[in-house]
Design an enzyme around this catalytic site. Structure first.
Site, mmCIF file in Angstrom:
data_model
loop_
_atom_site.group_PDB
_atom_site.id
_atom_site.type_symbol
_atom_site.label_atom_id
_atom_site.label_comp_id
_atom_site.label_asym_id
_atom_site.label_seq_id
_atom_site.Cartn_x
_atom_site.Cartn_y
_atom_site.Cartn_z
ATOM 1 N N LYS A 162 11.682 11.796 -7.891
ATOM 2 C CA LYS A 162 11.125 12.847 -8.751
ATOM 3 C C LYS A 162 11.953 14.125 -8.703
ATOM 4 O O LYS A 162 12.058 14.831 -9.706
ATOM 5 C CB LYS A 162 9.676 13.159 -8.338
ATOM 6 C CG LYS A 162 8.702 12.092 -8.773
ATOM 7 C CD LYS A 162 7.293 12.645 -8.837
ATOM 8 C CE LYS A 162 6.332 11.630 -9.407
ATOM 9 N NZ LYS A 162 4.944 12.087 -9.350
ATOM 10 N N LYS B 170 9.673 0.158 -12.429
ATOM 11 C CA LYS B 170 8.204 0.146 -12.372
ATOM 12 C C LYS B 170 7.621 0.610 -13.712
ATOM 13 O O LYS B 170 8.170 1.528 -14.326
ATOM 14 C CB LYS B 170 7.810 1.120 -11.247
ATOM 15 C CG LYS B 170 6.372 1.155 -10.877
ATOM 16 C CD LYS B 170 6.114 2.185 -9.785
ATOM 17 C CE LYS B 170 6.061 3.590 -10.316
ATOM 18 N NZ LYS B 170 5.540 4.597 -9.385
ATOM 19 N N LYS C 44 3.725 5.980 -16.160
ATOM 20 C CA LYS C 44 3.264 6.879 -17.222
ATOM 21 C C LYS C 44 4.342 7.904 -17.583
ATOM 22 O O LYS C 44 4.282 8.525 -18.642
ATOM 23 C CB LYS C 44 1.949 7.571 -16.813
ATOM 24 C CG LYS C 44 1.933 8.172 -15.432
ATOM 25 C CD LYS C 44 0.494 8.462 -14.949
ATOM 26 C CE LYS C 44 0.465 8.698 -13.444
ATOM 27 N NZ LYS C 44 -0.823 8.467 -12.819
HETATM 28 P P1 TYM Z 1 -0.274 7.334 -8.922
HETATM 29 O O1 TYM Z 1 -1.163 8.311 -9.594
HETATM 30 O O2 TYM Z 1 1.172 7.310 -9.290
HETATM 31 O O3 TYM Z 1 -0.832 5.871 -9.172
HETATM 32 C C1 TYM Z 1 -2.197 5.557 -8.916
HETATM 33 C C2 TYM Z 1 -2.328 4.147 -8.370
HETATM 34 O O4 TYM Z 1 -1.762 3.211 -9.285
HETATM 35 C C3 TYM Z 1 -0.793 2.408 -8.614
HETATM 36 N N1 TYM Z 1 0.300 2.096 -9.536
HETATM 37 C C4 TYM Z 1 0.773 0.872 -9.754
HETATM 38 N N2 TYM Z 1 0.426 -0.326 -9.239
HETATM 39 C C5 TYM Z 1 1.107 -1.411 -9.670
HETATM 40 N N3 TYM Z 1 2.120 -1.339 -10.586
HETATM 41 C C6 TYM Z 1 2.499 -0.168 -11.115
HETATM 42 N N4 TYM Z 1 3.469 -0.106 -12.022
HETATM 43 C C7 TYM Z 1 1.814 1.012 -10.711
HETATM 44 N N5 TYM Z 1 1.924 2.331 -11.031
HETATM 45 C C8 TYM Z 1 0.990 2.977 -10.298
HETATM 46 C C9 TYM Z 1 -0.301 3.268 -7.458
HETATM 47 O O5 TYM Z 1 0.264 2.492 -6.439
HETATM 48 C C10 TYM Z 1 -1.577 3.957 -7.043
HETATM 49 O O6 TYM Z 1 -2.335 3.123 -6.199
HETATM 50 N N6 TYM Z 1 0.373 9.422 -4.429
HETATM 51 C C11 TYM Z 1 -0.521 8.625 -5.258
HETATM 52 C C12 TYM Z 1 -1.890 9.254 -5.471
HETATM 53 C C13 TYM Z 1 -2.600 9.611 -4.211
HETATM 54 C C14 TYM Z 1 -3.258 8.713 -3.332
HETATM 55 C C15 TYM Z 1 -3.828 9.547 -2.322
HETATM 56 C C16 TYM Z 1 -3.429 7.340 -3.321
HETATM 57 C C17 TYM Z 1 -2.755 10.864 -3.711
HETATM 58 N N7 TYM Z 1 -3.513 10.840 -2.558
HETATM 59 C C18 TYM Z 1 -4.553 8.970 -1.263
HETATM 60 C C19 TYM Z 1 -4.159 6.796 -2.268
HETATM 61 C C20 TYM Z 1 -4.721 7.599 -1.243
HETATM 62 C C21 TYM Z 1 0.124 8.455 -6.621
HETATM 63 O O7 TYM Z 1 0.980 9.203 -7.030
HETATM 64 O O8 TYM Z 1 -0.431 7.435 -7.356
#
Ligand code: TYM
Length: 344
Positions: free
Chosen positions: A121, A204, A207
């Site tokens: 990022k 991957k 969004k």
């Molecule tokens: P984020 O918002 O990018 O994504 C949310 C969840 O979706 C999953 N995910 C995917 N799984 C499979 N294939 C994909 N292409 C894909 N894109 C996204 C992510 O693995 C995630 O589970 N840092 C985290 C948010 C967060 C969080 C937390 C998660 C903040 N605090 C505490 C768990 C516990 C994030 O950026 O996810």
């Protein structure tokens, strides 16, 4: 699982999603779909729209508020029941930010620089990234450990952040000679823990990808879903009978995994049905299952979004319930660290 790894801790599941853009099929299969499935098992379930993570890169304020509601709508449309689970947005529970500061003193700078998400990022100009983007994993650890969560369902891409959460818990417990934080288990399960871009099987699904054709959005209608699947990149070979035959075919493997996860089957089961057939036959079948599974979710999201005040009310109630769990854990953390607490 967590019960044996973390004796003495209440089994508790926490997970979060950033409201930094429209949610995708990757978010659904890697996370949302499983959040609902984990409800009602032995663990308490706590789900959070992590708006304070989103602001580590610039967000338009009004758009952020709307996307926060939209993410909450996606949780509920995927089956998260705000009566059964605690559902809230992060910024309404101040324990997250406070504990993150305490963890900033535990985590090491080198740990943060090693995070691949930061490198991706921040890009080449990392000196110009926000300090929050670098410290992001300490806030994520705080999200989880403010509830002493024992298990966290996520997609594959969050594995490194969860390892860092375990490192922070371990170092805190060691430095202060306590067993205050559990060593959280990642739950990375199912056929689609890493959904890939429809245009490039090595990237991957995200969004933030500039190409809308690379992803299926949870707000896409049936026509858009079918069209994106029809145009998805593939190869010219027929489908093999087992997953071993997909080893060097990332695009084909991705579509099979998506089908399997949507249909609640294993990839081998899907392949046994389509063995020997080409994508001309497979893609329409995939589009059909995708539309059948996603359309009701899209429709429910739109229904929830018709009443934003009700979403705000649900998030507010969830935040109160979340704070009731997190505040005593935060207070105890302060006591352990020697921060004086004398306010009535
Ligand atoms: P984020 O918002 O990018 O994504 C949310 C969840 O979706 C999953 N995910 C995917 N799984 C499979 N294939 C994909 N292409 C894909 N894109 C996204 C992510 O693995 C995630 O589970 N840092 C985290 C948010 C967060 C969080 C937390 C998660 C903040 N605090 C505490 C768990 C516990 C994030 O950026 O996810």
């Amino acid at each position: 699982m967590s019960e044996t790894t973390n004796p003495g801790f209440t089994p508790r599941i926490f997970s979060g999603i950033q409201p930094s853009g429209g949610l995708t099929l990757g978010n659904y299969l890697g996370a949302l779909k499983r959040f609902a499935a984990l409800q009602g098992e032995q663990s308490e379930t706590i789900y959070c729209v992590v708006d304070m993570h989103a602001i580590t890169v610039w967000q338009d304020p009004e758009a952020l508020r709307m996307r926060t509601r939209e993410a909450a709508a996606a949780f509920m449309a995927s089956g998260v029941d705000p009566a059964q689970s605690v559902l809230f947005n992060q910024s309404q529970v101040t324990a997250h930010a406070e504990l993150a500061w305490l963890f900033n003193t535990v985590a090491r700078v080198g740990w943060m620089y090693r995070m691949t998400q930061f490198k991706d990022k921040a890009g080449k100009n990392s000196e110009n990234a926000s300090l929050g983007l670098l410290a992001y994993p300490a806030l994520m650890a705080a999200d989880i450990l403010a509830y002493q969560a024992t298990a966290v369902p996520v997609g594959e891409d969050q594995k490194q952040h969860l390892e860092l959460t375990r490192d922070i818990a371990t170092k805190f417990n060691h430095d202060y000679g306590v067993n205050h934080f559990p060593i959280t288990e990642p739950l990375i399960e199912g056929a689609a823990t890493r959904v890939m871009s429809l245009r490039d099987g090595s990237k991957k699904m995200s969004k933030s990808d500039p190409s809308d054709a690379s992803r299926i959005n949870l707000t896409d209608n049936a026509d858009a879903i079918a069209q994106k699947i029809r145009k998805a990149r593939t190869d010219a070979d027929p489908l093999p009978g087992t997953v071993e035959g997909l080893r060097d075919r990332p695009e084909a493997r991705n579509l099979i995994n998506i089908f399997a996860a949507l249909a609640d089957e294993s990839p081998d089961q899907v392949l046994s049905r389509f063995e020997g057939q080409g994508f001309g036959a497979f893609k329409p079948a995939l589009a059909e299952v995708a539309v059948a599974k996603l359309s009701p979710i899209t429709a429910k999201m739109a229904e929830f979004m018709d009443d934003p005040a009700e979403i705000d009310r649900i998030l507010g109630t969830g935040a109160e319930r979340a704070a009731a769990i997190a505040t005593p854990i935060l207070d105890r953390t302060k006591d352990i660290m020697g921060l004086l607490r004398s306010r009535p």
